[in-house]
Design a protein around this motif. Structure first.
Motif, PDB file in Angstrom:
ATOM      1  N   ALA A  24       0.841  -1.200   0.000  1.00 13.28           N
ATOM      2  CA  ALA A  24       0.000   0.000   0.000  1.00 13.28           C
ATOM      3  C   ALA A  24       0.873   1.245   0.000  1.00 13.28           C
ATOM      4  N   SER A  25       0.307   2.338  -0.519  1.00 11.24           N
ATOM      5  CA  SER A  25       1.051   3.597  -0.529  1.00 11.24           C
ATOM      6  C   SER A  25       1.219   4.115   0.894  1.00 11.24           C
ATOM      7  N   THR A  26       0.294   3.775   1.771  1.00 11.80           N
ATOM      8  CA  THR A  26       0.411   4.053   3.188  1.00 11.80           C
ATOM      9  C   THR A  26      -0.539   3.133   3.951  1.00 11.80           C
ATOM     10  N   LEU A  27      -0.145   2.774   5.156  1.00 10.25           N
ATOM     11  CA  LEU A  27      -1.028   2.000   6.031  1.00 10.25           C
ATOM     12  C   LEU A  27      -1.407   2.797   7.266  1.00 10.25           C
ATOM     13  N   ARG A  28      -0.912   4.015   7.352  1.00 12.96           N
ATOM     14  CA  ARG A  28      -1.083   4.812   8.558  1.00 12.96           C
ATOM     15  C   ARG A  28      -2.557   5.038   8.865  1.00 12.96           C
ATOM     16  N   GLY A  29      -3.009   4.526  10.022  1.00  9.46           N
ATOM     17  CA  GLY A  29      -4.387   4.724  10.450  1.00  9.46           C
ATOM     18  C   GLY A  29      -5.405   3.795   9.811  1.00  9.46           C
ATOM     19  N   TYR A  30      -4.943   2.853   9.003  1.00  9.07           N
ATOM     20  CA  TYR A  30      -5.861   1.971   8.291  1.00  9.07           C
ATOM     21  C   TYR A  30      -5.851   0.564   8.863  1.00  9.07           C
ATOM     22  N   ALA A  31      -7.055   0.055   9.120  1.00  5.73           N
ATOM     23  CA  ALA A  31      -7.201  -1.380   9.292  1.00  5.73           C
ATOM     24  C   ALA A  31      -7.167  -1.987   7.894  1.00  5.73           C
ATOM     25  N   MET A  32      -6.670  -3.209   7.798  1.00  6.69           N
ATOM     26  CA  MET A  32      -6.546  -3.857   6.493  1.00  6.69           C
ATOM     27  C   MET A  32      -7.278  -5.190   6.505  1.00  6.69           C
ATOM     28  N   GLY A  33      -7.899  -5.481   5.380  1.00  4.56           N
ATOM     29  CA  GLY A  33      -8.637  -6.723   5.281  1.00  4.56           C
ATOM     30  C   GLY A  33      -8.338  -7.457   3.997  1.00  4.56           C
ATOM     31  N   TRP A  34      -8.594  -8.750   4.032  1.00  3.55           N
ATOM     32  CA  TRP A  34      -8.554  -9.591   2.834  1.00  3.55           C
ATOM     33  C   TRP A  34      -9.957 -10.133   2.592  1.00  3.55           C
ATOM     34  N   PHE A  35     -10.378 -10.039   1.355  1.00  2.00           N
ATOM     35  CA  PHE A  35     -11.653 -10.581   0.913  1.00  2.00           C
ATOM     36  C   PHE A  35     -11.379 -11.514  -0.264  1.00  2.00           C
ATOM     37  N   ARG A  99      -9.516   3.323  10.018  1.00  2.00           N
ATOM     38  CA  ARG A  99     -10.097   2.975  11.327  1.00  2.00           C
ATOM     39  C   ARG A  99      -8.970   2.760  12.329  1.00  2.00           C
ATOM     40  N   ALA A 100      -8.658   3.802  13.079  1.00  2.00           N
ATOM     41  CA  ALA A 100      -7.637   3.684  14.122  1.00  2.00           C
ATOM     42  C   ALA A 100      -8.322   3.209  15.393  1.00  2.00           C
ATOM     43  N   SER A 101      -8.757   1.960  15.363  1.00  2.00           N
ATOM     44  CA  SER A 101      -9.569   1.393  16.435  1.00  2.00           C
ATOM     45  C   SER A 101      -9.272  -0.090  16.529  1.00  2.00           C
ATOM     46  N   PRO A 102      -9.432  -0.687  17.713  1.00  2.00           N
ATOM     47  CA  PRO A 102      -9.261  -2.143  17.822  1.00  2.00           C
ATOM     48  C   PRO A 102     -10.438  -2.919  17.235  1.00  2.00           C
ATOM     49  N   ILE A 103     -11.532  -2.218  16.934  1.00  2.00           N
ATOM     50  CA  ILE A 103     -12.717  -2.885  16.399  1.00  2.00           C
ATOM     51  C   ILE A 103     -12.555  -3.056  14.893  1.00  2.00           C
ATOM     52  N   LEU A 104     -12.749  -4.264  14.413  1.00  2.00           N
ATOM     53  CA  LEU A 104     -12.603  -4.576  13.000  1.00  2.00           C
ATOM     54  C   LEU A 104     -13.963  -4.842  12.369  1.00  2.00           C
ATOM     55  N   THR A 105     -14.072  -4.575  11.095  1.00  2.00           N
ATOM     56  CA  THR A 105     -15.315  -4.801  10.382  1.00  2.00           C
ATOM     57  C   THR A 105     -15.134  -5.843   9.295  1.00  2.00           C
ATOM     58  N   ALA A 108     -17.636  -5.308   3.541  1.00  2.00           N
ATOM     59  CA  ALA A 108     -16.845  -4.752   2.446  1.00  2.00           C
ATOM     60  C   ALA A 108     -17.160  -3.265   2.216  1.00  2.00           C
ATOM     61  N   LYS A 109     -18.357  -2.860   2.552  1.00  2.00           N
ATOM     62  CA  LYS A 109     -18.748  -1.457   2.326  1.00  2.00           C
ATOM     63  C   LYS A 109     -17.952  -0.490   3.199  1.00  2.00           C
ATOM     64  N   ASP A 110     -17.361  -0.990   4.278  1.00  2.00           N
ATOM     65  CA  ASP A 110     -16.594  -0.129   5.171  1.00  2.00           C
ATOM     66  C   ASP A 110     -15.170   0.108   4.690  1.00  2.00           C
ATOM     67  N   TYR A 111     -14.746  -0.631   3.687  1.00  2.00           N
ATOM     68  CA  TYR A 111     -13.373  -0.524   3.183  1.00  2.00           C
ATOM     69  C   TYR A 111     -13.348   0.428   1.989  1.00  2.00           C
ATOM     70  N   GLU A 112     -12.527   1.445   2.108  1.00  2.00           N
ATOM     71  CA  GLU A 112     -12.552   2.523   1.117  1.00  2.00           C
ATOM     72  C   GLU A 112     -11.699   2.250  -0.108  1.00  2.00           C
ATOM     73  N   TYR A 113     -10.599   1.547   0.078  1.00  2.00           N
ATOM     74  CA  TYR A 113      -9.658   1.351  -1.023  1.00  2.00           C
ATOM     75  C   TYR A 113      -9.405  -0.129  -1.244  1.00  2.00           C
ATOM     76  N   TRP A 114      -9.341  -0.496  -2.509  1.00  2.00           N
ATOM     77  CA  TRP A 114      -9.225  -1.896  -2.903  1.00  2.00           C
ATOM     78  C   TRP A 114      -8.146  -2.077  -3.961  1.00  2.00           C
ATOM     79  N   GLY A 115      -7.532  -3.249  -3.919  1.00  2.00           N
ATOM     80  CA  GLY A 115      -6.622  -3.618  -4.980  1.00  2.00           C
ATOM     81  C   GLY A 115      -7.372  -4.297  -6.119  1.00  2.00           C
ATOM     82  N   GLN A 116      -6.635  -4.714  -7.131  1.00  2.00           N
ATOM     83  CA  GLN A 116      -7.236  -5.336  -8.311  1.00  2.00           C
ATOM     84  C   GLN A 116      -7.450  -6.830  -8.103  1.00  2.00           C
ATOM     85  N   GLY A 117      -6.843  -7.394  -7.109  1.00  2.00           N
ATOM     86  CA  GLY A 117      -7.042  -8.805  -6.818  1.00  2.00           C
ATOM     87  C   GLY A 117      -5.946  -9.693  -7.380  1.00  2.00           C
TER      88      GLY A 117
END
Length: 124
Positions: A24-35, A99-105, A108-117
């Motif tokens: 990623a170009s930055t991970l600062r403040g982002y929770a990350m997910g795999w779908f 999401r700078a929080s311990p709570i994870l979601t 998919a609608k909560d994730y703003e940026y996506w890769g191409q897969g």
């Protein structure tokens, strides 16, 4: 805006392992997910890691087989997948949720940026 690029997919036999990477170009403040999304099916949540790497969450089918991790210094996220099954075959996507929080979601609608897969195929 965050650019996300996945890599590491491929063809593997049942029972084998693969390690997916997400740069990623930055991970600062982002929770990350795999779908993942299999042909003819909806995109589904696989795993997520909190912004500081302390908290993780997995879908039931991934628990005990997959492990998500992140390296904030390198702006990378990994998904180690072991004991792969044919039903794990799908396109795997990495996504960022501000999401700078311990709570994870898992939504998919909560994730703003996506890769191409990246394609993962588990077959003998």
């Amino acid at each position: 805006q965050v650019q996300v690029v996945e890599s590491g997919g491929g063809l593997v036999q049942p029972g084998g392992s693969l390690r997916l990477s997400c740069a990623a170009s930055t991970l600062r403040g982002y929770a990350m997910g795999w779908f993942r999304q299999a042909p003819g099916k909806e995109r589904e949540f696989v795993a997520a890691v909190s912004w500081n790497g302390v908290n993780t969450y997995y879908t039931d089918s991934a628990k005990g087989r997959f492990a998500i991790s992140r390296d904030n210094a390198k702006n990378t996220v990994s998904l180690q997948m072991n004991s792969l099954k044919p039903e794990d075959t799908a396109v795997y996507y990495c996504a960022a949720d501000y999401r700078a929080s311990p709570i994870l979601t898992t939504d998919a609608k909560d994730y703003e940026y996506w890769g191409q897969g990246t394609q993962v195929t588990v077959s003998s």
